[in-house]
Design an enzyme around this catalytic site. Structure first.
Site, PDB file in Angstrom:
ATOM      1  N   GLY B 185      -5.030  -8.245  -9.060  1.00  0.00           N
ATOM      2  CA  GLY B 185      -5.397  -7.797  -7.718  1.00  0.00           C
ATOM      3  C   GLY B 185      -5.810  -6.337  -7.661  1.00  0.00           C
ATOM      4  O   GLY B 185      -5.991  -5.774  -6.585  1.00  0.00           O
ATOM      5  N   LYS B 203     -14.562  10.194  -2.827  1.00  0.00           N
ATOM      6  CA  LYS B 203     -13.333  10.975  -2.726  1.00  0.00           C
ATOM      7  C   LYS B 203     -13.535  12.404  -3.207  1.00  0.00           C
ATOM      8  O   LYS B 203     -13.021  13.354  -2.605  1.00  0.00           O
ATOM      9  CB  LYS B 203     -12.225  10.282  -3.517  1.00  0.00           C
ATOM     10  CG  LYS B 203     -11.828   8.920  -2.919  1.00  0.00           C
ATOM     11  CD  LYS B 203     -10.912   8.156  -3.872  1.00  0.00           C
ATOM     12  CE  LYS B 203     -10.531   6.785  -3.325  1.00  0.00           C
ATOM     13  NZ  LYS B 203      -9.884   5.948  -4.361  1.00  0.00           N
ATOM     14  N   GLY B 300      -2.831   0.967  -2.515  1.00  0.00           N
ATOM     15  CA  GLY B 300      -1.711   0.046  -2.283  1.00  0.00           C
ATOM     16  C   GLY B 300      -1.206   0.156  -0.867  1.00  0.00           C
ATOM     17  O   GLY B 300      -1.368   1.172  -0.194  1.00  0.00           O
TER      18      GLY B 300
END
Lengths: 425, 425
Positions: B185, B203, B300
Site C-alpha cells: 500500500g 514539496k 500515512g
C-alpha cells in the site's frame, strides 16, 4: 523597532549580538520590526568590545536595563543559578519578556519563573536551553502539540557523545578521548557536569515537562555518566551490533514518568546510533506522528544563537500582537515519578563466571524464575584464567527483576562480576 | 469551543477526525478551547461512517459549510487541484481559516491563496503538505527563522525511498521493489507522481519558498525520477561507500536558486544515507544553526493527521488572540531560478570505454580542459568484450562543465556510454 538587552557577552551572547546584525534585513522582513540591541551587560569590557559591542551599548549595571522602559526583551545568556536567576526575576517584575538559554535555571526554578511570567503577562522562552540549535522545544510545543508522547530518547550532551565516538572510532581510552575533547574546546576544564550526566539530566527534565505536561526537575532524573566506560565495553557493543551512547530518556506510561541519563547499547539500525561527534539528537515517540528524530548541533556560539534569536523574534510577534504572557511551560498535570527499576527494556547482562558445567543453567534458571527471558547468549573463555565471559541479551523486562536476579547471582560462588547496560533496539 | 469542518474523509481526513477525539482533553488544555468537528464533507457516506463520523456531522454540500458562521476553520484534506482549490478560495472568501495538506495546491496556487488569505485576515496553514508528520515547516518558519539558508537536501517521497531501500537490501530490480511497495500500500496504482519525482518536486518547491523567501513553483524544479535506476547502479554506489537516494534539493547562492529532484549518490557517513524504508528526512544547512536534520514519517493516516491537528490548534490560538491573517508564506523577495547545469557538486561519472592505451589520458584531458578535477578513478574490464568500465568521482565542479565534457567524449570512438550521478559527501 523593538529594543532588547543581552545579559552576558560570552560565547552565546557574542553569537546573539552578531546574528542580529548579520541577518538584520531578513529579521526585519520576517517580524515586520527591526530588532535593536540597546544594552549588553558584561563585566569584561574587552570581551564585549571584541564581539563588536559599542561603548554606548555596553553596560555594567543590571539596573540600567531594568529601569529602561524602552527595553522590552531581556536575553539572559550568562548561565548559572544565582545572578541569572535574580536578573530574570527582576526583569519579569519590571514587565520585560525573557529569552534564556539557561537549562540549569529552567530545570530547577522553572515553575516559579513561568508562574511569575504568567502573572506579569510576559513571555519566557527557552528554546536554546535544550539541544542548542535543534528546534526541539518549538517542534514539541507547536507542530507536534496534538500528540501524546510515550518516549523521548535523546543524545543531549555533545562532549560525552564526542568522547564515546572517539573511543569507538579510535579504540582509545575514556581518559585519552576526554583529553582530545578538552584540546578541541569541547570539554570544559571541569568536565564533571558533562561526563557525569548532569547536563543531559537537566535537559531531559525540561523535555519531560513539555512532553508530559507535568513538572519534571533535575532531582527526578536517575543519572549515570560515562566515566566508567572502558574500551572493552565499546568493543563488546560493536561486536553485538550496537553503539554505546549516553542516552537521556523520559518515558511515560499510565500517567507515571521515568527519567534517566545512562550509557546504553543502541542498535546500529536505530537512527540514534549514527549520531556522532558533538552532534545531538532527540528521538520522539508520539501516538500520531509516530517516530520523529531532530538532529543538529547541541551547543556552540552560532547554533545556540540561532535558537535565542528565534525566540526573540517570536516574542517580537507577541509584542506586536499584544499577546505576551501566553508562552511558557504549562504543566497542567501532576504525574508520579517512578524509580528507574520500574523501567521496561531489553538489557545486556555481562557476567564473568567459573568455566564449569551447570553454570549457564544456574544463571538461566535465576533469570527465568524472575520472568527475565533470554534473547541471545554468547559465552567465551577468558584467556589464562579458568573463567568464562558471558554476555546475555534479554527480551524486554522490568529492570527490577533483572537487578534482583543479579543480586542473587553475585552471591553464587561461580559468579565473579556482573553488570548491565540498557539496550535500545 | 471552536468549530471546524473537514473536507474529505479519506485516509488523512479519517485520521484527523480520530486524533481530535482521541486527544481531546489534552488538546483542550493546550489551546484552552475545545475543538469540535461540526461537519465532515464526504460523498462516500459509508467511508465517513466507518471512520466514526456521525450522521449529523456528515454533509454532502460544501455550501452547508461555507454558509455556517459557527465554523471558523476549514480543513481541506481531499487533495487535487480543482474542487479543493474552489473550496479553499470560497472558504477564505467566507472568512474561514484554512488548514490543508494539499502540496499540489500550495506548490501551484500558493501565491494566490496566501494573498487572498491576507486580504481576508485569515490563516492558511499547510504543515502536512511537506514531510507528513515531520515538523519541518513549523521549525523553518518559527524556531529557525533567524537563519539564512543555503541548502535544503531532502528525502521527501516515502514510496521511492522504500523502493530504493529494498533494491539495496535485497538486490532486487526496480520493478520487483515497486511491486513490493504496491503490495504494502506504499505505492498507488498509478505510481508515476512518486517514481518520476513530481511529488517530491512539489514539496521542495514549498520548502524552497519558505527558506529563500521567494516563490518557487513546481515548474521551477528540475525533475528526474528513479525509473531508470538498475541493480548495477546500486551495487556500484554501495561499493564506493554511497547509498542511492532520490534527493530533493533547493540551493541558494548569490540570490539565485537551483531546485531539483534527482537520484544521487549519498556518502554513507551523511545522515541522509541511513534514512530508509518509507521514512523521510529534511537536511538543512543554515548560517547560524549549521546542519539540522528532521526525520520522520512522510505520509500515512496518523502522522499526517498530527501535522493537520497541530495546525488547527495553532489557528485556535490565533482566533483566541484575534491575530489571524498573519500566517502564510511571506515571499518578500524575487530570486532568479537557475538551470540545473549551474549546480556545483561532486559527481560520479561512469563510462564504458575501449580497453586500449591512452583512453584514460584522453578522458582526463577532456575533463581537465574544462576545469573538472578528478578525485578518484576505478577502472575495471568488462567481461567478454574488449571494453572497460570507468568510474570517476570528481571534485566539486559546475555540472555544465561536466556535461560539456561528456558531449565531447560521447563523440570519441573509444567511448560507448557515459552517464552521471550527483554525489553528496
Amino acid at each position: 523597532m523593538i529594543q532588547i538587552a543581552i545579559l552576558g557577552c560570552g560565547t552565546v551572547g557574542g553569537g546573539v549580538y552578531k546574528l542580529i546584525k548579520k541577518n538584520s534585513d531578513d529579521i526585519k522582513m520576517r517580524t515586520s520590526k527591526q530588532i535593536k540591541v540597546k544594552k549588553v551587560l558584561e563585566r569584561d569590557t574587552q570581551k564585549a568590545l571584541d564581539a563588536g559591542v559599542t561603548k554606548e551599548e555596553l553596560c555594567q549595571n543590571i539596573d540600567e536595563i531594568l529601569n529602561d522602559n524602552e527595553i522590552e526583551i531581556v536575553v539572559e545568556v550568562m548561565g548559572g543559578l544565582t545572578f541569572a536567576y535574580e536578573c530574570i526575576i527582576k526583569a519579569i517584575e519590571a514587565g520585560k519578556n525573557i529569552v534564556t538559554a539557561n537549562k540549569d535555571l529552567i530545570a530547577v526554578k522553572g515553575e516559579e519563573i513561568f508562574k511569575l511570567a504568567k502573572e506579569k503577562h510576559v513571555d519566557v522562552r527557552y528554546e536554546a536551553s535544550v539541544g542548542g540549535g535543534i528546534p526541539v522545544i518549538g517542534a514539541m510545543q507547536n507542530v507536534l502539540c496534538a500528540n501524546t508522547y510515550s518516549d523521548i530518547i535523546a543524545i543531549l550532551n555533545g562532549t560525552t557523545n564526542y568522547i564515546l565516538t572517539k573511543m569507538t572510532e579510535q579504540g582509545i581510552s575514556y581518559k585519552d578521548a576526554l583529553k582530545q575533547a578538552a584540546d578541541l574546546g569541547y570539554a570544559e576544564s571541569d568536565p564533571s557536569a558533562d561526563v557525569e550526566g548532569t547536563d543531559a539530566a537537566r535537559k531531559i527534565a525540561i523535555l519531560g515537562s513539555i512532553a508530559f505536561n507535568s513538572r519534571c526537575t533535575l532531582n527526578d532524573v536517575y543519572c549515570e555518566g560515562i566515566t566508567q566506560i572502558v574500551e572493552k565495553d565499546i568493543m563488546l557493543a560493536n561486536k553485538l551490533g550496537y553503539q554505546i551512547k549516553l542516552l537521556a530518556m523520559a518515558k511515560e506510561h499510565d500517567e507515571k514518568i521515568i527519567l534517566s541519563v545512562r550509557p546504553a547499547f543502541v542498535k546500529n539500525s536505530h537512527p540514534l546510533a549514527s549520531v556522532n561527534d558533538v552532534f545531538n539528537a532527540v528521538f520522539l515517540k508520539c501516538d500520531a506522528a509516530d517516530n520523529i528524530m531532530l538532529y543538529g548541533r547541541g551547543a556552540g556560539e552560532m547554533p545556540t544563537a540561532s535558537s535565542v534569536v528565534g525566540d526573540i523574534m517570536a516574542i517580537c510577534t507577541s509584542i506586536l500582537n499584544k499577546t505576551t504572557g501566553n508562552y511558557g511551560l504549562n504543566c497542567y498535570k501532576e504525574k508520579e515519578i517512578l524509580n528507574i527499576r520500574e523501567l521496561n527494556s531489553s538489557f545486556c547482562l555481562r557476567l564473568r563466571v567459573a568455566d564449569k558445567p551447570n553454570v549457564l543453567a544456574g544463571i538461566a534458571s535465576e533469570l527465568g524464575t524472575r520472568g527475565v527471558s533470554i534473547k541471545s547468549v554468547i559465552q567465551s573463555p577468558v584467556p589464562d584464567i579458568d573463567m568464562a565471559s558471558l554476555t546475555i541479551i534479554t527480551h524486554e523486562t522490568k529492570e527490577q527483576f533483572l537487578q534482583e536476579a543479579i543480586s542473587i547471582l553475585k552471591e553464587k560462588e561461580y559468579v565473579e562480576k556482573a553488570n548491565i547496560f540498557m539496550c535500545l533496539a
